[in-house]
Scaffold this motif. Structure first.
Motif, mmCIF file in Angstrom:
data_model
loop_
_atom_site.group_PDB
_atom_site.id
_atom_site.type_symbol
_atom_site.label_atom_id
_atom_site.label_comp_id
_atom_site.label_asym_id
_atom_site.label_seq_id
_atom_site.Cartn_x
_atom_site.Cartn_y
_atom_site.Cartn_z
ATOM 1 N N THR A 283 0.827 -1.206 0.000
ATOM 2 C CA THR A 283 0.000 0.000 0.000
ATOM 3 C C THR A 283 0.862 1.257 0.000
ATOM 4 N N ILE A 284 1.886 1.265 0.827
ATOM 5 C CA ILE A 284 2.780 2.431 0.890
ATOM 6 C C ILE A 284 3.542 2.597 -0.424
ATOM 7 N N ILE A 285 4.015 1.489 -0.978
ATOM 8 C CA ILE A 285 4.741 1.559 -2.248
ATOM 9 C C ILE A 285 3.819 2.070 -3.357
ATOM 10 N N ALA A 286 2.579 1.561 -3.397
ATOM 11 C CA ALA A 286 1.620 2.012 -4.409
ATOM 12 C C ALA A 286 1.327 3.501 -4.252
ATOM 13 N N GLY A 287 1.221 3.962 -2.999
ATOM 14 C CA GLY A 287 0.995 5.382 -2.763
ATOM 15 C C GLY A 287 2.154 6.226 -3.252
ATOM 16 N N ALA A 288 3.368 5.725 -3.075
ATOM 17 C CA ALA A 288 4.544 6.462 -3.547
ATOM 18 C C ALA A 288 4.558 6.563 -5.072
ATOM 19 N N ILE A 289 4.199 5.461 -5.736
ATOM 20 C CA ILE A 289 4.156 5.482 -7.201
ATOM 21 C C ILE A 289 3.089 6.458 -7.684
ATOM 22 N N TRP A 290 1.934 6.435 -7.016
ATOM 23 C CA TRP A 290 0.851 7.364 -7.381
ATOM 24 C C TRP A 290 1.285 8.813 -7.155
ATOM 25 N N ALA A 291 1.991 9.056 -6.054
ATOM 26 C CA ALA A 291 2.484 10.404 -5.785
ATOM 27 C C ALA A 291 3.444 10.866 -6.876
ATOM 28 N N GLY A 292 4.247 9.936 -7.372
ATOM 29 C CA GLY A 292 5.156 10.292 -8.462
ATOM 30 C C GLY A 292 4.407 10.695 -9.714
ATOM 31 N N ASP A 293 3.301 10.004 -9.994
ATOM 32 C CA ASP A 293 2.492 10.354 -11.160
ATOM 33 C C ASP A 293 1.743 11.672 -10.961
ATOM 34 N N ALA A 294 1.210 11.878 -9.754
ATOM 35 C CA ALA A 294 0.350 13.037 -9.504
ATOM 36 C C ALA A 294 1.132 14.304 -9.187
ATOM 37 N N TRP A 295 2.214 14.186 -8.415
ATOM 38 C CA TRP A 295 2.917 15.377 -7.940
ATOM 39 C C TRP A 295 4.371 15.449 -8.396
ATOM 40 N N GLY A 296 4.820 14.474 -9.142
ATOM 41 C CA GLY A 296 6.174 14.518 -9.670
ATOM 42 C C GLY A 296 7.243 14.130 -8.681
ATOM 43 N N ARG A 297 6.883 13.567 -7.514
ATOM 44 C CA ARG A 297 7.870 13.058 -6.564
ATOM 45 C C ARG A 297 7.267 11.871 -5.833
ATOM 46 N N TYR A 298 8.111 10.907 -5.493
ATOM 47 C CA TYR A 298 7.640 9.690 -4.854
ATOM 48 C C TYR A 298 7.457 9.854 -3.347
ATOM 49 N N TRP A 299 8.213 10.739 -2.775
ATOM 50 C CA TRP A 299 8.144 10.933 -1.316
ATOM 51 C C TRP A 299 8.433 12.390 -1.001
ATOM 52 N N GLY A 300 7.530 12.999 -0.229
ATOM 53 C CA GLY A 300 7.716 14.411 0.087
ATOM 54 C C GLY A 300 7.503 14.748 1.540
ATOM 55 N N TRP A 301 7.516 13.750 2.417
ATOM 56 C CA TRP A 301 7.320 13.940 3.849
ATOM 57 C C TRP A 301 6.002 14.651 4.167
ATOM 58 N N ASP A 302 4.992 14.371 3.357
ATOM 59 C CA ASP A 302 3.649 14.831 3.671
ATOM 60 C C ASP A 302 3.185 14.118 4.945
#
Length: 363
Positions: A283-302
């Motif tokens: 789930t966390i990995i999928a969220g990171a991939i989605w974040a990369g598609d949506a916001w252009g970064r995989y992890w942003g300490w949100d």
């Protein structure tokens, strides 16, 4: 094209109304199931199992635990489960599982079957509410906390019913499950309710179906494991008190003697958490991939990302401690409670009190 765009943009109010009716109907049936579960426990408390358990803690001559016979099967000795639940001999903790909420009482068993039937009906109504909510907006019904909550409770009840169908000894889960489902739905329809609407652009992705659905399923299984852990702590304290010669009260005896043994509850919660942990990792990995598609970064300490990772660390710590000889039992159980608390804060606390990139749908 303009008509299709309009249809996609405007929710179907009739379907949204049907969804609300189904959710409220499910709450009413869950309430009936709650009373049926209560009747199961109450009538079970009048059975000979409860009377015998009370006698065993009364300090009388009959307080000696009856012998547990063994029979050989192909050279392997197996203990026969006694009809009456008793504590094991002093110094031992290998006690048999309790008989369940009905406790062998015919009327209690009848109310138990009624409770399960009502729970199935409520589950179908709630599932219909989630489905019509999705149809009203033509998307996955997970765009806000209200939709997440009604889906979460539906999945949690579904997990319980599947385990029942698999003949698992989880009748004890019915009452706490239905109670908390009623609280969850009550909070959803009052505080968290949000009218049907379309998603913000960031959520228009197939990753919504993957990431959020797995998060809901993980949360539902974590919740079942949490309930088992809580009951383990109560049952373990009860067994310890009996082992030390204590005399629990009648209410504690009536309830706790019918639960599975502490060792069984501990094993059940551990297996659930261990089985679902890899999916939470996904789930966390999928969220990171989605974040990369949506916001252009995989992890942003949100904040949501941070607390998802904290939850992962907490459950990883629990599983590691549970597999370590010195941290089995109550110590590991406390870690499991902390881990679920992290998951709960990640859902309610972060969504309501913290602002971040995931704060796109209000409540």
């Amino acid at each position: 094209m303009n008509l299709a765009t309009t249809l996609a943009a405007e929710p179907n109010e009739d379907l949204a109304h049907i969804s609300n009716v189904l959710i409220y109907s499910a709450m009413a049936v869950y309430l009936l199931a709650f009373f049926a579960h209560m009747a199961e426990w109450l009538f079970g408390s009048r059975s000979k199992v409860a009377r015998t358990a009370a006698a065993l803690t009364a300090g009388t001559a009959e307080a000696a635990a009856p012998a547990v016979t063994a029979r050989a099967k192909g050279g392997t000795a197996t203990l026969e489960r006694p009809k009456v639940v008793t504590r094991s001999v002093t110094g031992a903790r290998d006690v048999p599982d309790g008989p369940g909420a009905a406790a062998g009482d015919e009327k209690g068993d009848l109310y138990g079957r009624i409770a399960v039937s009502l729970t199935v009906l409520a589950f179908l109504l709630e599932f219909g509410g989630v489905l019509t909510r999705a149809l009203s907006v033509r998307r996955a019904p997970w765009g806000n906390m209200y939709e997440f909550s009604i889906t979460f409770s539906t999945v949690a009840v579904g997990v319980y019913l599947v385990l029942l169908a698999l003949k698992k000894n989880i009748a004890w889960l019915g009452l706490p499950l239905v109670t908390t489902i009623l609280l969850d739905l009550g909070l959803a329809v009052t505080v968290l309710y949000t009218s049907s609407d379309q998603l913000v652009p960031a959520l228009h992705s197939y990753w919504l179906w993957i990431h959020v659905s797995t998060a809901i399923f993980c949360g539902a299984v974590f919740y079942v494991g949490f309930v088992a852990t809580m009951l383990y702590l109560f049952r373990d304290s009860y067994e310890t008190k009996l082992q030390n010669g204590g005399k629990p009260g009648r209410f504690a005896t009536s309830v706790l003697e019918r639960l599975p043994a502490a060792a069984s509850l501990d094993k059940f919660s551990y297996r659930l958490n261990a089985a679902i942990f890899p999916l939470w990792t996904f789930t966390i990995i999928a969220g990171a991939i989605w974040a990369g598609d949506a916001w252009g970064r995989y992890w942003g300490w949100d904040p949501k990302e941070v607390w998802s990772f904290i939850t992962w660390v907490a459950y990883a710590g629990y599983l590691h401690a549970r597999a370590t000889a010195g941290w089995k039992g109550r110590k590991a159980a406390y870690l499991a409670l902390i881990a679920f608390g992290c998951w709960l804060f990640n859902y309610y606390g972060v969504n309501i009190f913290v602002t971040g990139k995931h704060s796109y749908a209000g409540v």
